[in-house]
Design a protein around this motif. Sequence first.
Motif, PDB file in Angstrom:
ATOM      1  N   PRO A 182      13.526  -4.998 -14.114  1.00 50.27           N
ATOM      2  CA  PRO A 182      13.511  -5.042 -15.586  1.00 50.27           C
ATOM      3  C   PRO A 182      14.898  -5.139 -16.195  1.00 50.27           C
ATOM      4  CG  PRO A 182      12.870  -2.865 -14.786  1.00 50.27           C
ATOM      5  CD  PRO A 182      12.877  -3.778 -13.606  1.00 50.27           C
ATOM      6  N   ALA A 183      15.929  -4.574 -15.524  1.00 54.22           N
ATOM      7  CA  ALA A 183      17.293  -4.704 -16.045  1.00 54.22           C
ATOM      8  C   ALA A 183      17.728  -6.170 -16.038  1.00 54.22           C
ATOM      9  CB  ALA A 183      18.254  -3.855 -15.220  1.00 54.22           C
ATOM     10  N   LEU A 184      17.398  -6.877 -14.956  1.00 53.58           N
ATOM     11  CA  LEU A 184      17.746  -8.296 -14.876  1.00 53.58           C
ATOM     12  C   LEU A 184      16.972  -9.099 -15.923  1.00 53.58           C
ATOM     13  CD1 LEU A 184      19.150 -10.656 -13.484  1.00 53.58           C
ATOM     14  CD2 LEU A 184      17.321 -10.670 -11.779  1.00 53.58           C
ATOM     15  N   LEU A 185      15.677  -8.807 -16.087  1.00 53.35           N
ATOM     16  CA  LEU A 185      14.887  -9.500 -17.102  1.00 53.35           C
ATOM     17  C   LEU A 185      15.441  -9.235 -18.497  1.00 53.35           C
ATOM     18  CD1 LEU A 185      11.288  -8.826 -15.724  1.00 53.35           C
ATOM     19  CD2 LEU A 185      12.427 -11.039 -15.857  1.00 53.35           C
ATOM     20  N   THR A 186      15.839  -7.980 -18.750  1.00 52.01           N
ATOM     21  CA  THR A 186      16.405  -7.629 -20.051  1.00 52.01           C
ATOM     22  C   THR A 186      17.687  -8.402 -20.312  1.00 52.01           C
ATOM     23  OG1 THR A 186      15.465  -5.409 -19.890  1.00 52.01           O
ATOM     24  CG2 THR A 186      17.271  -5.728 -21.448  1.00 52.01           C
ATOM     25  N   GLN A 187      18.541  -8.479 -19.301  1.00 51.06           N
ATOM     26  CA  GLN A 187      19.822  -9.164 -19.471  1.00 51.06           C
ATOM     27  C   GLN A 187      19.607 -10.633 -19.793  1.00 51.06           C
ATOM     28  OE1 GLN A 187      23.083  -7.972 -17.046  1.00 51.06           O
ATOM     29  NE2 GLN A 187      23.653 -10.060 -16.543  1.00 51.06           N
ATOM     30  N   VAL A 188      18.703 -11.284 -19.073  1.00 46.46           N
ATOM     31  CA  VAL A 188      18.454 -12.704 -19.334  1.00 46.46           C
ATOM     32  C   VAL A 188      17.840 -12.892 -20.723  1.00 46.46           C
ATOM     33  CG1 VAL A 188      17.128 -14.710 -18.582  1.00 46.46           C
ATOM     34  CG2 VAL A 188      18.250 -13.267 -16.892  1.00 46.46           C
ATOM     35  N   ALA A 189      16.917 -11.979 -21.099  1.00 39.88           N
ATOM     36  CA  ALA A 189      16.286 -12.094 -22.419  1.00 39.88           C
ATOM     37  C   ALA A 189      17.300 -11.934 -23.539  1.00 39.88           C
ATOM     38  CB  ALA A 189      15.180 -11.048 -22.554  1.00 39.88           C
ATOM     39  N   LEU A 190      18.271 -11.029 -23.365  1.00 41.24           N
ATOM     40  CA  LEU A 190      19.281 -10.814 -24.406  1.00 41.24           C
ATOM     41  C   LEU A 190      20.230 -11.996 -24.542  1.00 41.24           C
ATOM     42  CD1 LEU A 190      20.250  -7.068 -23.862  1.00 41.24           C
ATOM     43  CD2 LEU A 190      18.866  -8.047 -25.679  1.00 41.24           C
ATOM     44  N   MET A 191      20.306 -12.851 -23.517  1.00 39.50           N
ATOM     45  CA  MET A 191      21.188 -14.008 -23.584  1.00 39.50           C
ATOM     46  C   MET A 191      20.490 -15.247 -24.134  1.00 39.50           C
ATOM     47  SD  MET A 191      23.348 -13.667 -20.018  1.00 39.50           S
ATOM     48  CE  MET A 191      24.575 -12.378 -19.794  1.00 39.50           C
ATOM     49  N   THR A 192      19.181 -15.142 -24.397  1.00 36.10           N
ATOM     50  CA  THR A 192      18.462 -16.273 -24.965  1.00 36.10           C
ATOM     51  C   THR A 192      18.657 -16.291 -26.479  1.00 36.10           C
ATOM     52  OG1 THR A 192      16.437 -14.968 -25.214  1.00 36.10           O
ATOM     53  CG2 THR A 192      16.740 -16.180 -23.142  1.00 36.10           C
ATOM     54  N   PRO A 193      18.569 -17.458 -27.117  1.00 31.10           N
ATOM     55  CA  PRO A 193      18.718 -17.518 -28.579  1.00 31.10           C
ATOM     56  C   PRO A 193      17.708 -16.645 -29.311  1.00 31.10           C
ATOM     57  CG  PRO A 193      18.882 -19.712 -27.614  1.00 31.10           C
ATOM     58  CD  PRO A 193      18.462 -18.785 -26.506  1.00 31.10           C
ATOM     59  N   ALA A 194      16.446 -16.626 -28.833  1.00 29.87           N
ATOM     60  CA  ALA A 194      15.434 -15.816 -29.505  1.00 29.87           C
ATOM     61  C   ALA A 194      15.768 -14.325 -29.414  1.00 29.87           C
ATOM     62  CB  ALA A 194      14.061 -16.087 -28.888  1.00 29.87           C
ATOM     63  N   GLY A 195      16.212 -13.882 -28.232  1.00 26.47           N
ATOM     64  CA  GLY A 195      16.562 -12.472 -28.073  1.00 26.47           C
ATOM     65  C   GLY A 195      17.741 -12.080 -28.946  1.00 26.47           C
ATOM     66  N   PRO A 216       0.817  -1.208   0.000  1.00 24.94           N
ATOM     67  CA  PRO A 216       0.000   0.000   0.000  1.00 24.94           C
ATOM     68  C   PRO A 216       0.852   1.260   0.000  1.00 24.94           C
ATOM     69  CG  PRO A 216      -0.894  -1.614   1.521  1.00 24.94           C
ATOM     70  CD  PRO A 216       0.415  -2.161   1.050  1.00 24.94           C
ATOM     71  N   GLY A 217       0.623   2.088  -1.025  1.00 26.59           N
ATOM     72  CA  GLY A 217       1.388   3.325  -1.158  1.00 26.59           C
ATOM     73  C   GLY A 217       2.677   3.154  -1.919  1.00 26.59           C
ATOM     74  N   MET A 218       3.060   1.918  -2.244  1.00 25.59           N
ATOM     75  CA  MET A 218       4.292   1.639  -2.978  1.00 25.59           C
ATOM     76  C   MET A 218       3.909   0.932  -4.282  1.00 25.59           C
ATOM     77  SD  MET A 218       6.863   2.736  -1.169  1.00 25.59           S
ATOM     78  CE  MET A 218       7.283   3.178   0.524  1.00 25.59           C
ATOM     79  N   HIS A 219       4.217   1.572  -5.413  1.00 25.72           N
ATOM     80  CA  HIS A 219       3.813   1.051  -6.712  1.00 25.72           C
ATOM     81  C   HIS A 219       5.033   0.798  -7.596  1.00 25.72           C
ATOM     82  CE1 HIS A 219       0.250   3.171  -5.194  1.00 25.72           C
ATOM     83  NE2 HIS A 219      -0.452   2.314  -5.905  1.00 25.72           N
ATOM     84  N   ILE A 220       4.908  -0.171  -8.486  1.00 24.07           N
ATOM     85  CA  ILE A 220       5.885  -0.403  -9.544  1.00 24.07           C
ATOM     86  C   ILE A 220       5.294   0.128 -10.843  1.00 24.07           C
ATOM     87  CG2 ILE A 220       6.896  -2.192 -11.002  1.00 24.07           C
ATOM     88  CD1 ILE A 220       7.603  -3.761  -8.617  1.00 24.07           C
ATOM     89  N   LEU A 221       6.053   0.994 -11.525  1.00 23.56           N
ATOM     90  CA  LEU A 221       5.607   1.564 -12.795  1.00 23.56           C
ATOM     91  C   LEU A 221       6.060   0.645 -13.923  1.00 23.56           C
ATOM     92  CD1 LEU A 221       6.360   5.349 -12.193  1.00 23.56           C
ATOM     93  CD2 LEU A 221       4.255   4.080 -11.784  1.00 23.56           C
ATOM     94  N   LEU A 222       5.096   0.187 -14.717  1.00 23.83           N
ATOM     95  CA  LEU A 222       5.396  -0.803 -15.747  1.00 23.83           C
ATOM     96  C   LEU A 222       6.150  -0.211 -16.924  1.00 23.83           C
ATOM     97  CD1 LEU A 222       2.007  -2.743 -15.789  1.00 23.83           C
ATOM     98  CD2 LEU A 222       4.094  -3.290 -14.541  1.00 23.83           C
ATOM     99  N   GLY A 223       6.148   1.116 -17.066  1.00 24.98           N
ATOM    100  CA  GLY A 223       6.873   1.721 -18.176  1.00 24.98           C
ATOM    101  C   GLY A 223       8.357   1.443 -18.155  1.00 24.98           C
ATOM    102  N   PHE A 224       8.913   1.213 -16.955  1.00 20.12           N
ATOM    103  CA  PHE A 224      10.340   0.909 -16.850  1.00 20.12           C
ATOM    104  C   PHE A 224      10.693  -0.374 -17.595  1.00 20.12           C
ATOM    105  CE2 PHE A 224      10.045   3.856 -13.352  1.00 20.12           C
ATOM    106  CZ  PHE A 224      11.283   4.469 -13.348  1.00 20.12           C
ATOM    107  N   PHE A 225       9.737  -1.282 -17.733  1.00 18.75           N
ATOM    108  CA  PHE A 225      10.022  -2.571 -18.343  1.00 18.75           C
ATOM    109  C   PHE A 225      10.226  -2.468 -19.853  1.00 18.75           C
ATOM    110  CE2 PHE A 225       8.400  -3.757 -14.281  1.00 18.75           C
ATOM    111  CZ  PHE A 225       9.013  -4.947 -13.982  1.00 18.75           C
ATOM    112  N   ILE A 226       9.921  -1.321 -20.459  1.00 17.84           N
ATOM    113  CA  ILE A 226      10.277  -1.134 -21.868  1.00 17.84           C
ATOM    114  C   ILE A 226      11.291  -0.011 -22.028  1.00 17.84           C
ATOM    115  CG2 ILE A 226       8.059  -2.000 -22.680  1.00 17.84           C
ATOM    116  CD1 ILE A 226       7.320   0.889 -23.318  1.00 17.84           C
ATOM    117  N   VAL A 227      11.336   0.959 -21.097  1.00 12.64           N
ATOM    118  CA  VAL A 227      12.307   2.056 -21.208  1.00 12.64           C
ATOM    119  C   VAL A 227      13.727   1.534 -21.000  1.00 12.64           C
ATOM    120  CG1 VAL A 227      13.118   4.196 -20.158  1.00 12.64           C
ATOM    121  CG2 VAL A 227      10.677   3.858 -20.580  1.00 12.64           C
TER     122      VAL A 227
END
Length: 760
Positions: free
Chosen positions: A136-149, A29-40
């Motif tokens: 999101p930085a950690l998710l990005t890093q793992v995604a970039l190391m996948t063959p599809a990424g 409560p009162g603490m939010h995660i902004l989803l825009g960071f996951f693409i920025v």
Amino acid sequence: MTGRARIAGALAVGVLGYGLNRLPVEVLPGMHILLGFFIVIPASLLLGPWAAALAAGLAGAFTLELWGHPWGWITTMVEAAVLGALTRRYWPLQADALFWLAGIPAVALTYWLGLDVSLENALGIALKYALNSLLPALLTQVALMTPAGRARLGPLLPASLRSFSLTSAVGSALVLVLALPLLVVGVSEGRARYAAERQRMDSQGMFTAHLLSETVSAELNSTVADTELLADVLRARWEQQGARPSPEEMEVLVKDWVRRSPSAFTGSVGDAQGQVLASWPPLGLEGLPVAGRNFSDREYFQEVRRTHQPLVSNLFSGRGAVSGPVAVAVSPLLRRGTFEGYTVLAFDLARMRALARQQLEPGERALLLDPSDQVAFDTAAPPSLEVESLRGTPLGVALEAHPGRGSGTYELEPKAAMMKRVQGRRHIAVAPLLQPGWRMVVEQPLSNLDRGVVSAYRALLATLGLALVLTFPATRMLARLLSRPVAAVSQAAGRLASGERHVHASIGPHLTGAMELEQLGAAFDQMAERLVRHLEEVERSNQEKDAFLSIASHELKTPLATLKLRLQRLRMDGVRAESMEVLDRQVDRLARQINQMLDVSELAGGKLALTPMPLELSALVRRVAEARANSAPEHRLELALEPVEGCWDGTRLEQVVYNLMDNAIRYSPEGGPLEVRLRREQGAAVLEVRDRGVGLGPGGSEELFGRFSRGNLISISRVEGLGVGLYLSREIVIRHGGTIHLASREGGGAVATVRLPANP
């Protein structure tokens, strides 16, 4: 990526990020995660610093209206720009971690000094920002190391991110696998802690509200009972005396009653028309007697005359012996069922306020409200000279929607920015009094609860950080344990490719603990051993073949020399010239083939040497070309030779010219023109031999330069030769520092091109 493409990408990412930011996910409560960071954040490493800052500025514009200040917006843009720069060299997680090493204290100080937020809350906000970015930085890093990424984004990545070690990939994946459950568990724990704190606050608030409600109800009931008793005493004296007691007698009686009552501080007796007959204190606000004044306009008088029942009035502005908000207890003075007057005792609200303050915890506030939501007292505010109503205020609006008892929350500034709304949230507990319509409200700021939330948030982040710090060495060790056999196989394969023999990749059984990895190392070792044995067999076979060729060549040269000498003597003895010509040509051919075999053997043993000396190349080319063409009268020789001087081994170049002419003649069985051209071009001699023969075939030219290779055309399958001419020619040209290649000609045939540096 061009500048326009970066701008277009930044605008698209910014608009999409703005839309996602309008859908924040509440962690606590009162603490939010902004989803825009996951693409920025993923876009920042593709867009570069300034384009990433533009995208973050557009996406983060929502925070201006969400929080009502620019600090979060500025932090977002700075972070995107820094990531856009750092990801030229570092992976996203490392780059974001480097930023937040300085970012957490900077954001905390900004909020503490610039927005007057407590240091504790400012630190919680900074940690929230960091979590909002690191995930999101950690998710990005793992995604970039996948063959599809990598298949989709590989060409767009900086050079430093186009390759990575197996240890990094496994470590990043393990950290993500550990971080997500920890985050889920931490959020669940934080929510549970918040719910427990909220329940505790509800219970504490309701306990205090009920306690104060009972205390005030007792005061009100006691005062009402005193007014009833005063009315009974006056009625009894009236009956005894046969007449209404005198004003003096009533004043003494009221005085004694006020002094005896702990909850009343003024009192009076009035007649049936509302006129005051006696009062204590006797003098009013202006120093004039209260007796004689008429209060028939008061609601409490009209109500008690109508109902003949005691009551507690609503708040009203005093104008008799007291000013400011006043509430009174009123009882009818009845004689034989007839309303003859009333008795009044005014409540000592200051005393009730003091009693209520004694029951409150630090930070709590108590309000006593009448049925019209007018404030009888407020423990957090000084006594007012005016009657104040809560209607229309945020608290009043909340109470209108409230069922009358129980707990709830409201916001002091419901239309303000989110941060101010959060800071202005209040918790209320409402308990009714025994008097109908009266309520006791206990209020306290939810910041007391927010401190618990921030503590839970800090505990969540601290647990997550500690777990990551502790698991990082473990993940690195596990990743290295998994990648060590693979690295060993890779290194062993490299050593094997470089020519090293007897390499091993396995590191011993049961050292890795992984059956598949141990099997991989063992299988590679078996393959390497078999390959080495095969190579040794091939080399031994080649050595035997080369030795045979060398021995055979030397052994055949002696009888050929003898045959050559005898043929010359026969020619001198008058044998037919035609027969002698045929015999002499076949002996020369056999001698050339033997010499080629000997040269191949010397090449294999690294013994073929050159003896360069000054030479005019056109004369050599003319002599060799004409000599070979004279033996093939069905071909027409066309020469275009420019004088070219240089330093070469003439004997070896004669072999090259002869082999090229010989191939042109033999692979043109129908005859045709043979074009030989020599020219100087950019300090080099360029020799071309052109024919109109069968061409190169589907295999191309490269395979024809192999040792003992003769092509695979059906039309040339009966052409004689060892298949070493082009192989020897290429080796001779390469040792001169030149190049040779074959190409098909338009219209049929082939062209051989030799380029030799002049080497003056």
